[in-house]
Design a protein around this motif. Sequence first.
Motif, PDB file in Angstrom:
ATOM      1  N   ASP A  74      15.232 -43.903 -11.813  1.00 11.62           N
ATOM      2  CA  ASP A  74      13.824 -44.342 -11.495  1.00 11.62           C
ATOM      3  C   ASP A  74      12.959 -42.853 -11.225  1.00 11.62           C
ATOM      4  O   ASP A  74      11.612 -42.986 -11.634  1.00 11.62           O
ATOM      5  CB  ASP A  74      13.802 -45.189 -10.080  1.00 11.62           C
ATOM      6  CG  ASP A  74      14.176 -46.428 -10.405  1.00 11.62           C
ATOM      7  OD1 ASP A  74      14.133 -46.621 -11.661  1.00 11.62           O
ATOM      8  OD2 ASP A  74      14.771 -47.150  -9.552  1.00 11.62           O
ATOM      9  N   ASP A  75      13.609 -42.043 -10.500  1.00 13.11           N
ATOM     10  CA  ASP A  75      12.841 -40.679 -10.057  1.00 13.11           C
ATOM     11  C   ASP A  75      12.719 -39.806 -11.409  1.00 13.11           C
ATOM     12  O   ASP A  75      11.427 -39.257 -11.368  1.00 13.11           O
ATOM     13  CB  ASP A  75      13.508 -40.036  -9.189  1.00 13.11           C
ATOM     14  CG  ASP A  75      13.824 -40.773  -7.821  1.00 13.11           C
ATOM     15  OD1 ASP A  75      12.982 -41.675  -7.359  1.00 13.11           O
ATOM     16  OD2 ASP A  75      14.705 -40.406  -7.265  1.00 13.11           O
ATOM     17  N   TRP A  77      11.536 -40.543 -14.427  1.00 15.50           N
ATOM     18  CA  TRP A  77      10.503 -40.540 -15.506  1.00 15.50           C
ATOM     19  C   TRP A  77       9.194 -40.299 -14.641  1.00 15.50           C
ATOM     20  O   TRP A  77       8.412 -39.731 -15.096  1.00 15.50           O
ATOM     21  CB  TRP A  77      10.782 -41.930 -15.980  1.00 15.50           C
ATOM     22  CG  TRP A  77      11.717 -42.216 -16.723  1.00 15.50           C
ATOM     23  CD1 TRP A  77      12.778 -42.991 -16.674  1.00 15.50           C
ATOM     24  CD2 TRP A  77      12.204 -41.460 -18.024  1.00 15.50           C
ATOM     25  NE1 TRP A  77      13.630 -42.811 -17.536  1.00 15.50           N
ATOM     26  CE2 TRP A  77      13.142 -41.988 -18.503  1.00 15.50           C
ATOM     27  CE3 TRP A  77      11.465 -40.618 -19.046  1.00 15.50           C
ATOM     28  CZ2 TRP A  77      13.900 -41.397 -19.587  1.00 15.50           C
ATOM     29  CZ3 TRP A  77      11.957 -40.288 -19.917  1.00 15.50           C
ATOM     30  CH2 TRP A  77      13.190 -40.668 -20.512  1.00 15.50           C
ATOM     31  N   ALA A  78       9.176 -40.733 -13.435  1.00 13.70           N
ATOM     32  CA  ALA A  78       7.974 -40.106 -12.649  1.00 13.70           C
ATOM     33  C   ALA A  78       7.950 -38.558 -12.571  1.00 13.70           C
ATOM     34  O   ALA A  78       6.749 -38.082 -12.922  1.00 13.70           O
ATOM     35  CB  ALA A  78       8.071 -40.566 -11.200  1.00 13.70           C
ATOM     36  N   ALA A  81       7.123 -37.195 -16.271  1.00 16.74           N
ATOM     37  CA  ALA A  81       5.657 -37.330 -16.497  1.00 16.74           C
ATOM     38  C   ALA A  81       4.873 -36.296 -15.720  1.00 16.74           C
ATOM     39  O   ALA A  81       3.961 -35.802 -16.450  1.00 16.74           O
ATOM     40  CB  ALA A  81       5.414 -38.665 -16.281  1.00 16.74           C
ATOM     41  N   THR A  82       5.090 -36.151 -14.680  1.00 19.36           N
ATOM     42  CA  THR A  82       4.074 -35.353 -13.762  1.00 19.36           C
ATOM     43  C   THR A  82       4.368 -34.100 -14.130  1.00 19.36           C
ATOM     44  O   THR A  82       3.313 -33.080 -14.456  1.00 19.36           O
ATOM     45  CB  THR A  82       4.234 -35.311 -12.316  1.00 19.36           C
ATOM     46  OG1 THR A  82       5.437 -36.232 -12.044  1.00 19.36           O
ATOM     47  CG2 THR A  82       3.086 -35.960 -11.541  1.00 19.36           C
TER      48      THR A  82
ATOM     49  N   LEU B  63      -1.496 -39.541 -18.326  1.00 17.69           N
ATOM     50  CA  LEU B  63      -0.484 -38.464 -18.086  1.00 17.69           C
ATOM     51  C   LEU B  63      -0.347 -37.436 -18.850  1.00 17.69           C
ATOM     52  O   LEU B  63      -0.404 -36.218 -18.679  1.00 17.69           O
ATOM     53  CB  LEU B  63       0.869 -38.860 -17.305  1.00 17.69           C
ATOM     54  CG  LEU B  63       0.811 -38.910 -15.762  1.00 17.69           C
ATOM     55  CD1 LEU B  63       2.271 -39.050 -15.338  1.00 17.69           C
ATOM     56  CD2 LEU B  63       0.351 -37.651 -15.197  1.00 17.69           C
ATOM     57  N   LEU B  64      -0.119 -37.653 -20.349  1.00 15.72           N
ATOM     58  CA  LEU B  64       0.086 -36.892 -21.297  1.00 15.72           C
ATOM     59  C   LEU B  64      -0.798 -36.349 -22.270  1.00 15.72           C
ATOM     60  O   LEU B  64      -1.056 -34.989 -22.760  1.00 15.72           O
ATOM     61  CB  LEU B  64       1.370 -37.383 -21.871  1.00 15.72           C
ATOM     62  CG  LEU B  64       2.630 -37.564 -21.329  1.00 15.72           C
ATOM     63  CD1 LEU B  64       3.670 -38.231 -22.274  1.00 15.72           C
ATOM     64  CD2 LEU B  64       3.136 -36.312 -20.642  1.00 15.72           C
ATOM     65  N   PHE B 251      10.388 -51.080  -1.874  1.00 13.23           N
ATOM     66  CA  PHE B 251      10.919 -50.158  -3.056  1.00 13.23           C
ATOM     67  C   PHE B 251      12.410 -50.076  -3.083  1.00 13.23           C
ATOM     68  O   PHE B 251      12.805 -50.405  -4.142  1.00 13.23           O
ATOM     69  CB  PHE B 251      10.234 -48.756  -2.869  1.00 13.23           C
ATOM     70  CG  PHE B 251      10.664 -47.970  -4.118  1.00 13.23           C
ATOM     71  CD1 PHE B 251      10.018 -48.031  -5.158  1.00 13.23           C
ATOM     72  CD2 PHE B 251      11.661 -47.004  -4.112  1.00 13.23           C
ATOM     73  CE1 PHE B 251      10.249 -47.344  -6.607  1.00 13.23           C
ATOM     74  CE2 PHE B 251      12.176 -46.128  -5.108  1.00 13.23           C
ATOM     75  CZ  PHE B 251      11.429 -46.336  -6.397  1.00 13.23           C
ATOM     76  N   TYR B 272       2.373 -47.851  -7.634  1.00 17.23           N
ATOM     77  CA  TYR B 272       3.262 -46.794  -8.180  1.00 17.23           C
ATOM     78  C   TYR B 272       3.935 -47.564  -9.571  1.00 17.23           C
ATOM     79  O   TYR B 272       4.158 -46.532 -10.417  1.00 17.23           O
ATOM     80  CB  TYR B 272       4.218 -47.023  -7.238  1.00 17.23           C
ATOM     81  CG  TYR B 272       5.812 -46.316  -7.510  1.00 17.23           C
ATOM     82  CD1 TYR B 272       5.695 -44.775  -7.276  1.00 17.23           C
ATOM     83  CD2 TYR B 272       6.781 -46.617  -8.203  1.00 17.23           C
ATOM     84  CE1 TYR B 272       6.917 -44.133  -7.680  1.00 17.23           C
ATOM     85  CE2 TYR B 272       7.882 -45.821  -8.537  1.00 17.23           C
ATOM     86  CZ  TYR B 272       7.873 -44.435  -8.408  1.00 17.23           C
ATOM     87  OH  TYR B 272       8.923 -43.892  -8.637  1.00 17.23           O
ATOM     88  N   PHE B 276       3.773 -44.664 -12.336  1.00 16.88           N
ATOM     89  CA  PHE B 276       4.671 -43.859 -12.773  1.00 16.88           C
ATOM     90  C   PHE B 276       5.799 -44.655 -13.773  1.00 16.88           C
ATOM     91  O   PHE B 276       6.758 -44.318 -14.416  1.00 16.88           O
ATOM     92  CB  PHE B 276       5.540 -43.388 -11.676  1.00 16.88           C
ATOM     93  CG  PHE B 276       4.567 -42.216 -11.041  1.00 16.88           C
ATOM     94  CD1 PHE B 276       4.675 -40.837 -11.548  1.00 16.88           C
ATOM     95  CD2 PHE B 276       4.155 -42.520  -9.744  1.00 16.88           C
ATOM     96  CE1 PHE B 276       3.765 -40.198 -11.008  1.00 16.88           C
ATOM     97  CE2 PHE B 276       3.448 -41.477  -9.193  1.00 16.88           C
ATOM     98  CZ  PHE B 276       3.507 -40.482  -9.848  1.00 16.88           C
ATOM     99  N   PHE B 279       2.563 -45.395 -16.703  1.00 22.05           N
ATOM    100  CA  PHE B 279       1.886 -44.219 -17.052  1.00 22.05           C
ATOM    101  C   PHE B 279       0.376 -44.638 -17.366  1.00 22.05           C
ATOM    102  O   PHE B 279      -0.431 -44.104 -18.136  1.00 22.05           O
ATOM    103  CB  PHE B 279       2.108 -43.722 -18.233  1.00 22.05           C
ATOM    104  CG  PHE B 279       3.742 -43.125 -18.336  1.00 22.05           C
ATOM    105  CD1 PHE B 279       4.251 -42.658 -17.069  1.00 22.05           C
ATOM    106  CD2 PHE B 279       4.387 -42.799 -19.483  1.00 22.05           C
ATOM    107  CE1 PHE B 279       5.548 -42.222 -16.904  1.00 22.05           C
ATOM    108  CE2 PHE B 279       5.697 -42.397 -19.245  1.00 22.05           C
ATOM    109  CZ  PHE B 279       6.310 -41.814 -18.040  1.00 22.05           C
TER     110      PHE B 279
END
Lengths: 429, 314
Positions: A74-75, A77-78, A81-82, B63-64, B251, B272, B276, B279
């Motif tokens: 989960d973490d 891909w975030a 991407a950042t 984002l990209l 979450f 969120y 994320f 995107f």
Amino acid sequence: MTTPLMGRRRFIGAGMLAAGLPLLIGRAALAQQSAIRMIWWGGDERARRTEAAVALFREKHPEISIQTESMGWDDYWARLATQVAGGNAPDFIQMDYRYMFEYARRGALLPLNQFLGNELKIADFGEANLASCSMDGKLYGGNVGVNAYTLLLDGAAWDEAGVEMPAYGMTWDGFAEKCAAFTEANQRPRVFATADGSCQEALFEAWLRAQGKALYTPEGTLGFNAEDAGRWFAYWAEMRDAGYCVPADVQALYKFSPETSPIVQRRSATDFGHSNQFVAFQMLVDAELSLTSTPVLPDGQPPQYFKPSQMFSISSKAKDPAATARLINFLIAEPEGAKLLGLDRGVPASAAIRDVIASDLDEPGRKVVRFISDMTPQIGMLPPSPPQGAGEVNDTIIRISQEVGFKAVTPEQGGANLVDEATSILGRA
Amino acid sequence: MAEQTLSRPAAARMRASPSRLGAAMRRNGAGYLFLAPWLLGFFLLTLGPALASLYLSFTDFDLLTTPEFIGAQNYVRMVTQDPKFAASMKVTLLYVLLSVPLKLAFALAVAMLLNRGMQGLPVYRAIFYLPSLLGTSVAIAVLWRQLFASDGLVNSLLAQIGIEGPSWISNPNYSLYTLVVLSVWQFGSPMIIFLAGLRQIPTDMYEAASLDGASPTRQFLRITLPLLSPVVFFNLVIQTIEAFKAFTPAFIISGGSGGPINSTLFYTLYLYQEAFGYFRMGYASALAWVLVIIIAIFTAISFLSTKYWVHHDD
């Protein structure tokens, strides 16, 4: 008044210089050798194996420094991407089949064709395998392992019920009958014949493929209609109502990790997962598990295909792509590295590597390799690449399977909603 | 220092002259310098990104690739064709409307209990405050999952009295309420503030009321509540904002999905996911700004309502 002020200024100036110094030194030090930043998702076992392989690579190539980082799915891909958006992309990126297209389409990945035969010697992976890691004829990742979707079975529970375990060639109706027989004879309290498969996109896909359909067409539209989806949800609604599969509130505890799955929570004798997860499932339960192919249709198409479980890609901004390609090659195509990674990321595509690691495998590992080898003749064509928005469609399948499960909508309505929503998601992307 | 002695016209000339800034810097430079860490943090890490997100909310940004300006389309989409926006708003409002009053009532009740001048008060205060320290942590959300799972502690207790409980956290009819209970359980910080407020109420008022024969209920309604109302107001505003921003418990408990069936899809969780998971940074930024506006409206309503119920001594 002025003198102390000057002193203060000088003090601040010196302070700023001191603060900036490490930055300058850091840059200079990094420039001296080739540095690779490597990132992957996965648990402790994967981290242990990967670190060991990377350490061996460092020993052989002291001129290349490698910085590793790993985290949960989960973490991941975030974070990735950042970092990519911030111009700070890791050089070495562990990629997923679906996300590969999202990243490659946006120019974030480097085509690896230039390294083939030089740094990257993976010709023996085979045409089909290389094609599965390519987009528009360009290779974007070195495959770390192949996967097939499987039924996971608790043999003891099936034995106890006196029902022969599901095996390759069993039809969908046959599966329902076996579950009925299990339910009839079952002595274990709170245990059901199977988990609820309606939320499993890959299982839905196998069911569609047996009928000659698909999740997506090559044009990136839906490969099934409302009636197909309705029949899928109806199949599982019957299983649920008859008590063959776990109730909706038990299935809803499943968060797409082995730890939360009904079979690991001792609520079902059958569950579903990708073959590379088999060892992880086995480590979580005392009962001996086995794996087999998903059900088929009489005279149907082959439901299964080998999916690249993961691949190693290189960022298009990588500082030393050649060194990164060499590291990839070490991990997936050289016996020493591949041996350390084992089966954790899937069964290696190269037969030679498979032979090398066979001797080190424990029983669950051998089962997975045997399964992949047995499946090879039964395998169908690779489906077209998933379109942008496919991830959101998967989330929609999960949600609607719950709506049907908790009887908020009928299976037919659920099927119609799925097609409506998925069409609008694909149209938006 | 010297400026103060200047005549008015001279001061005006100073204001107009370019050296004014230099003079001001000489006067206050050191002060600004000491403020610099905070100022830098505020401008670079808070205000800058906030303004950037305002701009992004009018773009299509994945984002990209470079953001593409699309006007108010994100906002239009939100109100016209996004059922998940409406669903997440409903979940969040329900959560705020349930959890804030319950939490404040619970906090006040415990504070009044602790205000009786019992032995070992600091110990109790610390113990009751503990959940608030842990509450937003991942560990507690995981613990909550265990408590309210189908074979969790709550159902084991219910089984003792012959009731077979459902799987609270994975049943869309109950899942949100388990999160409300989790929030109420973290009553520590409003409780501490209530306790301080209760200490401020002069005890002779209660003594006089008792002599006049006022019942404890009447004393509570006529003395405690009015005198405590500024503290209630403070807690109300803070807790409402906190509740709108709730993220971690949903979450963790739903595994990031907001499920089952979007029953715990908090607004922040949806934001969120959009940012994320899918995107869509532009759309997520627009969602964030709508949340800012909604929180501002709720806070404004609270402030405007004070003249009807908040008691001011002066």
